[in-house]
Design a protein around this motif. Structure first.
Motif, PDB file in Angstrom:
ATOM      1  N   ARG A   1       1.979  -1.502  -8.076  1.00  0.00           N
ATOM      2  CA  ARG A   1       1.786  -2.794  -7.429  1.00  0.00           C
ATOM      3  C   ARG A   1       1.507  -3.888  -8.468  1.00  0.00           C
ATOM      4  O   ARG A   1       1.747  -5.064  -8.220  1.00  0.00           O
ATOM      5  CB  ARG A   1       0.596  -2.751  -6.464  1.00  0.00           C
ATOM      6  CG  ARG A   1       0.693  -1.716  -5.372  1.00  0.00           C
ATOM      7  CD  ARG A   1      -0.600  -1.678  -4.567  1.00  0.00           C
ATOM      8  NE  ARG A   1      -0.807  -0.381  -3.952  1.00  0.00           N
ATOM      9  CZ  ARG A   1      -1.933  -0.025  -3.346  1.00  0.00           C
ATOM     10  NH1 ARG A   1      -2.947  -0.875  -3.260  1.00  0.00           N
ATOM     11  NH2 ARG A   1      -2.049   1.193  -2.829  1.00  0.00           N
TER      12      ARG A   1
ATOM     13  N   VAL B   1      -1.084   2.330  -6.978  1.00  0.00           N
ATOM     14  CA  VAL B   1      -1.745   1.083  -7.381  1.00  0.00           C
ATOM     15  C   VAL B   1      -1.111   0.481  -8.632  1.00  0.00           C
ATOM     16  O   VAL B   1      -0.847  -0.716  -8.700  1.00  0.00           O
ATOM     17  CB  VAL B   1      -3.256   1.318  -7.596  1.00  0.00           C
ATOM     18  CG1 VAL B   1      -3.902   0.063  -8.183  1.00  0.00           C
ATOM     19  CG2 VAL B   1      -3.926   1.691  -6.293  1.00  0.00           C
TER      20      VAL B   1
ATOM     21  N   VAL C   1       0.816  -1.219   0.000  1.00  0.00           N
ATOM     22  CA  VAL C   1       0.000   0.000   0.000  1.00  0.00           C
ATOM     23  C   VAL C   1       0.851   1.271   0.000  1.00  0.00           C
ATOM     24  O   VAL C   1       0.318   2.371  -0.219  1.00  0.00           O
ATOM     25  CB  VAL C   1      -0.976   0.029   1.196  1.00  0.00           C
ATOM     26  CG1 VAL C   1      -1.972  -1.112   1.100  1.00  0.00           C
ATOM     27  CG2 VAL C   1      -0.224  -0.005   2.525  1.00  0.00           C
TER      28      VAL C   1
ATOM     29  N   VAL D   1       2.638  -7.298  -4.438  1.00  0.00           N
ATOM     30  CA  VAL D   1       1.480  -7.436  -3.564  1.00  0.00           C
ATOM     31  C   VAL D   1       1.635  -8.620  -2.623  1.00  0.00           C
ATOM     32  O   VAL D   1       1.291  -8.544  -1.438  1.00  0.00           O
ATOM     33  CB  VAL D   1       0.187  -7.583  -4.394  1.00  0.00           C
ATOM     34  CG1 VAL D   1      -1.027  -7.801  -3.488  1.00  0.00           C
ATOM     35  CG2 VAL D   1      -0.017  -6.358  -5.271  1.00  0.00           C
TER      36      VAL D   1
END
Length: 263
Positions: free
Chosen positions: A148, A145, A141, A209
């Motif tokens: 990732r 995004v 996080v 991730v």
């Protein structure tokens, strides 16, 4: 292309090719069309089934909805398995879609011989795995995004495919928040073992991730599971390194073959 009813939704799905069945279940930003590089590569040797979970892609709802219960998504996969009368399917999940894939396999072990958990632990209930996955998420996080999901090199060199990747999610009504409760009340190791469904973990070496260490530990805990770590591949391996991904999926389909009678 066909539709099948499932709990107030008319699910859109596609079937291509002929041969041993592979059913792909998309993640939070996807739908059936994200598998374009897999369908083209695998349909000559396999039956390839893609589908849209409720709130995604071309699936229609009987009434407008602003929220979706992620706990129901596996029933969408089951509906397609039943409609197509598959009896020896390998269900391949991508990221959070792996949770629906595993639950569908456990609910229909007579139709599903194996489940591939792509970049996911499938919400397997185990305290050590929960701790490892939480640590991985805490690091993930911190990144934007897109970082990732795809490597920076790919974003730089393939701006066209990166743009298309982002656009895929604009066809969906459901959001990442709708899928978060998928990760609760997952199956335990005993339930998986007793089902007879074979499990494989498919992960990328550069997955931002879910770390290789975490996936490897899950493989060690799930009796008889397979582990495939693809060198240089990110979280969205199917998109960025499709040749490696397709080769791994084909290899697993052949390795995990274990026909069962339909229920």
């Amino acid at each position: 292309m066909p539709y099948v009813d499932s709990d107030g939704a008319s699910l859109y799905y596609e079937r291509h090719g002929d041969g041993p069945a592979i059913v792909f279940v998309h993640g939070s930003g996807g739908h059936h069309a994200i598998w374009w590089q897999q369908v083209a590569a695998l349909r000559d040797a396999f039956t390839v089934v893609t589908l849209d979970l409720r709130g995604f892609g071309g699936t229609r709802l009987s009434a407008p909805m602003t929220e979706f219960d992620g706990q129901a998504f596996h029933r969408d996969v089951v509906a397609v398995l039943d409609q197509e009368d598959l009896t020896d399917a390998m269900v391949v999940g991508q990221s959070i879609g792996s949770i629906a894939a595993l639950r569908a396999g456990l609910e229909r072990p007579g139709r599903v011989s194996s489940v591939v958990l792509g970049h996911s632990l499938g919400s397997i209930s185990h305290p050590e795995l929960r701790e490892l996955a939480a640590a991985d998420r805490a690091e993930a996080v911190k990144l934007p995004v897109i970082d990732r999901l795809l490597t920076k090199e790919f974003q730089r060199e393939r701006a066209d495919l990166t743009f298309l990747f982002r656009q895929m999610g604009t066809f969906n009504t459901a959001t990442m928040q709708d899928l978060r409760n998928l990760d609760t009340d997952g199956p335990g190791l005993d339930e998986i073992r007793e089902s007879g469904v074979r499990v494989a973990f498919l992960a990328g070496e550069r997955d931002a991730v879910l770390g290789v260490k975490t996936v490897t530990r899950a493989h060690e805990l799930v009796d008889g599971s397979h582990l495939e770590i693809v060198p240089g591949a990110p979280h969205s391996m199917y998109w960025e390194t499709p040749q490696k991904y397709n080769a791994a999926v084909a290899r697993l389909r052949r390795t995990l073959t274990a026909p069962k009678e339909a229920v």
